[in-house]
Enzyme design. Sequence first.
Site, PDB file in Angstrom:
ATOM      1  N   GLU A  13      -9.054  73.034  16.862  1.00 19.10           N
ATOM      2  CA  GLU A  13      -7.952  72.688  15.969  1.00 19.10           C
ATOM      3  C   GLU A  13      -8.331  71.372  15.297  1.00 19.10           C
ATOM      4  OE1 GLU A  13      -3.685  70.666  16.425  1.00 19.10           O
ATOM      5  OE2 GLU A  13      -3.844  72.517  17.607  1.00 19.10           O
ATOM      6  N   ASP A  24       4.113  65.076  15.289  1.00 18.44           N
ATOM      7  CA  ASP A  24       3.145  64.410  16.153  1.00 18.44           C
ATOM      8  C   ASP A  24       3.685  63.123  16.740  1.00 18.44           C
ATOM      9  OD1 ASP A  24       0.730  66.093  15.988  1.00 18.44           O
ATOM     10  OD2 ASP A  24       0.877  65.661  13.849  1.00 18.44           O
ATOM     11  N   TYR A 139       1.655  79.976  18.651  1.00 18.76           N
ATOM     12  CA  TYR A 139       1.593  78.630  19.224  1.00 18.76           C
ATOM     13  C   TYR A 139       2.940  78.337  19.874  1.00 18.76           C
ATOM     14  CZ  TYR A 139       0.247  73.628  19.332  1.00 18.76           C
ATOM     15  OH  TYR A 139      -0.088  72.354  19.716  1.00 18.76           O
TER      16      TYR A 139
END
Length: 229
Positions: A13, A24, A139
């Site tokens: 990734e 994030d 995911y």
Amino acid sequence: VQTLIAAGADLLELGVPFSDPLADGPVIQAAAQRALANGMSLAKCIEMAARLRAAGAQTPALLMCYANPILAYGVERYAADCAAAGVDGSIVPDLPPEEAGELEAAFNRHGLALVYLLAPASPPERIALVAQRSQGFIYLVSLTGVTGARAHLPAELERFVARVHARADQPLCIGFGISTPAEAARVGRVADGVIVGSALIKRLAAAGDPGAAGAAFVGELRGALDAGE
């Protein structure tokens, strides 16, 4: 990256730095700021992937890129350039399926996978939609919140995976909060893949020899996963 592949990474990734990485935590935010300050861009990330392929790397690779850089770059151009560089697809964490039609169509034209995310709070109808649309794998976000190491993974993680398994045929890979070989082994017993970002980047940033430090950490994760099979 080559040392991580040699240490046992199954999939790459490659994170595209962005000024507002809303999914994030602090470690990846700081890494993105360092990269942007050093002149990194989406175009250079694609060029780097092309160099990686030219050097002989065959491990599947996805770009993790927020929607705004793709829109600024051009959706069709992004898909075409990713395909030409040997990128296999993308994770776009702030692009829900309802708004992804243009990118999904471009990716289909160029043979790329668009990977969608599911969180523990996802209701059954959202799980069904993502199961229908996600390509390559799904995911699974292990916890609600941003990326980054946590003291503990949630106790209900296994139940979350079981809920998605009941509706989806794609492989399930789990990320967010996984920072130790023991946690990777736990996740590996219920999922098809384990995604580790912040813990790896933290080690790279603190190391005098990032390649060696990264390889050692990936080797530890690989060993824990293999021992749990």
